[in-house]
Design an enzyme around this catalytic site. Structure first.
Site, PDB file in Angstrom:
ATOM      1  N   ASN A   1     -26.519  34.843  -6.507  1.00 42.12           N
ATOM      2  CA  ASN A   1     -26.488  34.383  -5.112  1.00 42.12           C
ATOM      3  C   ASN A   1     -26.804  35.436  -4.068  1.00 42.12           C
ATOM      4  OD1 ASN A   1     -23.874  32.673  -6.472  1.00 42.12           O
ATOM      5  ND2 ASN A   1     -25.632  31.534  -5.715  1.00 42.12           N
TER       6      ASN A   1
ATOM      7  N   ALA B   1     -21.975  29.087  -5.090  1.00 41.41           N
ATOM      8  CA  ALA B   1     -22.113  30.308  -5.874  1.00 41.41           C
ATOM      9  C   ALA B   1     -22.432  29.932  -7.315  1.00 41.41           C
ATOM     10  CB  ALA B   1     -20.832  31.134  -5.809  1.00 41.41           C
ATOM     11  N   SER B   2     -23.068  30.829  -8.026  1.00 37.84           N
ATOM     12  CA  SER B   2     -23.424  30.590  -9.426  1.00 37.84           C
ATOM     13  C   SER B   2     -23.878  31.900 -10.050  1.00 37.84           C
ATOM     14  CB  SER B   2     -24.567  29.568  -9.553  1.00 37.84           C
ATOM     15  OG  SER B   2     -24.254  28.351  -8.933  1.00 37.84           O
ATOM     16  N   ASN B   3     -23.895  31.925 -11.379  1.00 42.31           N
ATOM     17  CA  ASN B   3     -24.539  32.991 -12.135  1.00 42.31           C
ATOM     18  C   ASN B   3     -25.599  32.366 -13.031  1.00 42.31           C
ATOM     19  OD1 ASN B   3     -22.549  35.024 -11.288  1.00 42.31           O
ATOM     20  ND2 ASN B   3     -21.161  33.997 -12.713  1.00 42.31           N
TER      21      ASN B   3
END
Length: 798
Positions: free
Chosen positions: A482, A206-208
């Site tokens: 994501n 996950a990431s932003n």
């Protein structure tokens, strides 16, 4: 007289020129046979590495990285070589044996060697130098004195450039993480399924990523937020670096430990980050087998024989002796045969996997070209030329104020006919449906019409070409968290004839995606960009770490109102008084900060719901998802007793562990740093809608020891020690382009060093707990003013 003086002066000049030429010749000769790099460590141990060529740059980088993380590099080299079982035994559930069988069946070392041969000269030199720098540090220090968990281990040894390239292949290939499925796949014996039943859990990533354009920045230039969510322990961690080859490269950022170069970062003109794509990196194929011949399968009107590879693996026994295990690994023309859970190899059918990155040899060249880009146009040209991003979206911005998003992850290309056939089976075939629910595309591997097709201009046959990848250019903002490409800007949905293998359109988004969209469209209640609706650097950084829970904003007030009307429930044959819980939630500000009282209780309430409940109308939400309003739906607390019953369960759970309902989050959420318990803010992301994601999600790619307390029965999150954080916000960077160049600040949440004796093992964890961003030093004057250690490293070129 004058003639004599002139002759003497000429003679002195000639002698000086000859001496200078000899000195220059010696220097050139030395430079040709020696790697030479300068490393300047500034505050928090950040290395600024400068060299005159890429080989020497790699030497300095490998040396400095080994100073901080030799153990993690060595661990991954042993994994890529297929030698884990040799040093650690078969492992839990034979995990190390499965790894080694698969690495050798894939010939990962041979793949690494072939990869190197296909790289541009500067990258081959870079990898050679990197390995030489690592080896120089190891030779100088000795394996018995290296810092970290591998000190004195017999598997700590010199490495080669091929080892580093092989490890890069491990990172790129999704199938490298399917070793238990590949290693355990064997033909049926006597017509019965004889394969062992194995477990496989798709990796969580996950990431932003935010790209801010000139319309939404106070400076009128581009801005960027990088916020990858990755492990805090072992491999797949980031390491920060500033890399300089004068006139050829000046890039700052981070990349994975063991991988040369910057994967997320900026130069003077462009900045970029990545998030893991929601698209497909592989497809499965079902093979119809020829009766009585389980290694022969039908393909159209013909019969094809599987190929096999005999593998021999050394396995350490409990007494220290080595035994040899022989395995046969099977391949179809699509790829390796797999023993997928509940879909083992039978007399009638087998299953194979094709990996979209099997032929990916351009990712390193693309990252180098991205780091050398001098405008958004040249940055985009690097993507079009190399098409080497393995499984990530790219979110970027530029000095001229352009924000650009692209899902440029390697994606299978299916023809319209293949898509039609697969779509029909999603409605009619139980196996296709079950795999689809797990995010896996199942195709008919015996039907040539369902092979991956040819898309003109793609890097490799069978992949979607750059021109058909979803992308969006804006001057306000783009982002990804994501979910698929569809919602990359709340005001400009990215709809179009894109392959569903890039991700779905018109479907619910996660709460974290919705929180990102609300924040960047300036509709979140905290008004993140201030009254002028233009982000300053501080405002942008503060928005990321606001720790606002979108779930709380959508549901908390209704939950409190409901429990005030009905202040008790009966659950588990017990009457539970909800009055205290109601008061705690009413007083809570809806954030997951260290001093937040109510976050623990709200998390355990949310944890009583199932994952699907967070995406549409059902047990949790009242108003269903609408494709016309994806940011604000679903919402509202669902009717019925479930909400209060689950609150009662959360109350009983916390009281059973002697945890106060109003306990501050920082008392129970922590990172274990070599036995030191350090508080960490943030939340799960999926169920609570925080952008600053923090989880107890074990890193299964490493052998580095880590504390693994048991989950408390009845909770998805609470362990016997609280909420340990081993995965989440890792390298955080907020940056802006200004008239005076890049301006940025960052955290590397777990610290720059993996050595517990180093001050840089915990210093940034302390900063992160306080939300005290540290400045990034990119300008030469600022770097020079903050140098804590300045040293040169050198060694022979091979």
């Amino acid at each position: 007289m004058n003639s004599t003086r002139g002759d003497a002066r000429l003679s002195r000049m000639l002698r000086f020129c000859i001496a200078s030429l000899l000195l220059f010749s010696t220097a050139v000769q030395a430079a040709g046979t020696q790697y030479q790099a300068r490393i300047r460590r500034t505050s928090y141990g950040i290395p600024h590495i400068q060299a005159s060529d890429f080989g020497s740059l790699g030497f300095g980088e490998g040396y400095a990285m080994a100073e901080d993380h030799l153990c993690s590099i060595a661990d991954q080299v042993i994994k890529a070589r297929g030698e884990r079982a040799k040093y650690f035994g078969a492992g839990p559930a034979s995990a190390y044996l499965h790894n080694d069988v698969t690495m050798k069946a894939f010939d990962m070392t041979g793949r690494g060697s072939a990869l190197l041969r296909q790289q541009p000269a500067e990258l081959r030199q870079w990898y050679d130098g990197f390995a030489a720098g690592y080896n120089q540090y190891l030779a100088k220090t000795g394996k018995d004195k290296v810092g970290g968990w591998c000190r004195g281990a017999d598997w700590v040894m010199p490495i080669t450039a091929t080892d580093i390239a092989a490890y890069q292949q491990v990172i790129l290939l999704v199938t490298s993480g399917m070793s238990s499925l590949i290693s355990s796949a064997t033909p049926p014996n006597g017509g019965a399924t004889t394969t062992a039943r194995v477990e496989w859990i798709a990796p969580e990533n996950a990431s932003n990523g935010w790209g801010i354009g000139r319309e939404r920045s106070a400076s009128g230039r581009g801005m960027l937020i990088a916020n990858p969510h990755y492990p805090w322990v072992g491999s797949n961690r980031f390491w920060e670096r500033h890399l300089i080859v004068p006139g050829r490269l000046n890039v700052y950022g981070a990349g994975l430990i063991g991988a040369p170069g910057v994967a997320i970062g900026f130069n003077r003109d462009v900045a970029w980050t990545h998030t893991v794509s929601a698209g497909k990196r592989f497809t499965m194929f079902v093979l119809d087998l020829v009766p009585g011949k389980p290694t022969l399968y039908r393909y159209g009107s013909e019969e094809r024989a599987m190929t096999s590879k005999n593998v021999r693996v050394d396995v350490k026994q409990s007494n220290g002796a080595l035994s040899t295990v022989d395995r046969v690994v099977w391949f179809s023309h699509h790829g390796p045969v797999v023993n997928f859970p509940q879909l083992g190899w039978t007399a009638q059918r087998a299953y194979a996997v094709r990996d979209a990155n099997w032929e990916n040899t351009t990712s390193a060249a693309q990252w180098l070209a991205m780091g050398q880009a001098r405008s958004m146009k040249s940055f985009q040209e690097a993507h079009a030329r190399y098409q080497g991003m393995p499984w990530v979206n790219t979110i970027s911005s530029s000095r001229e104020g352009i924000a650009w998003y692209i899902d440029d992850a390697s994606t299978p290309f299916l023809t319209p006919e293949a898509l039609t056939r697969w779509t029909a089976r999603r409605k009619s075939d139980a196996t296709t449906q079950r795999l689809d629910q797990q995010g896996i595309v199942l195709l008919n591997g015996s039907d040539p019409r369902e092979d991956w097709g040819a898309d003109s201009g793609s890097r490799s046959k069978g992949l979607v070409a750059y021109s058909h990848q979803p992308q969006l250019q804006r001057t306000d903002y783009v982002f990804n968290a994501n979910d698929s490409f569809w919602l990359s800007n709340a005001g400009a949905l990215l709809a179009g004839p894109y392959s569903p293998l890039h991700g779905e359109q018109n479907t619910p988004r996660s709460l974290r995606t919705r929180n990102n969209a609300l924040t960047l469209s300036l509709l979140s209640p905290d008004k993140p960009a201030g009254p002028d609706s233009r982000f300053t650097l501080d405002e942008l950084a503060n928005a990321l770490l606001s720790n606002r829970s979108l779930a709380a904003e959508l549901l908390k007030d209704e939950l409190v109102a409901r429990c005030r009307v009905k202040p008790s429930v009966t659950v588990q044959d017990k009457t539970v008084d909800l009055a205290e819980a109601c008061a705690v939630l009413a007083a809570w500000n809806g954030r997951y900060d260290l001093d937040s009282r109510g976050a623990v209780l709200f998390r355990e309430w949310l944890g009583q719901f199932a994952q699907p409940d967070f995406l549409n109308k059902g047990r949790l939400f009242d108003i269903p998802f609408s494709a016309k309003d994806p940011v604000n739906t679903p919402r509202g607390l669902a009717d019925g007793p479930t909400a209060l019953d689950n609150l009662g369960k959360a109350v009983l759970l916390l009281r059973s562990r002697n945890i106060a309902l109003n306990a501050p989050l920082g008392e129970w959420q922590y990172a274990d740093k070599n036995g030191r318990r350090m508080p960490v803010h943030g939340g799960d992301g999926f169920i609570d809608g925080l952008m600053n994601m923090q989880r107890n999600s074990r890193n299964t790619t490493t052998l580095e020891p880590m504390d693994e307390p048991k989950l408390v029965p009845g909770s998805r999150f609470l362990t016997e020690k609280g909420y340990p954080i081993v995965h989440g916000s890792s390298f955080l960077m907020a940056m802006e382009f200004t008239n005076n160049g890049p301006n940025a600040k960052a955290f590397l949440t777990y610290g720059q060093s993996g050595d517990p004796s180093s001050p840089h093992f915990t210093d940034q964890t302390e900063l992160f707990a306080k939300k005290q961003w540290r400045p990034i030093l990119f300008d030469e004057k600022k770097v020079a003013a903050d140098v804590k250690r300045d040293y040169k490293v050198s060694g022979p070129r091979r």
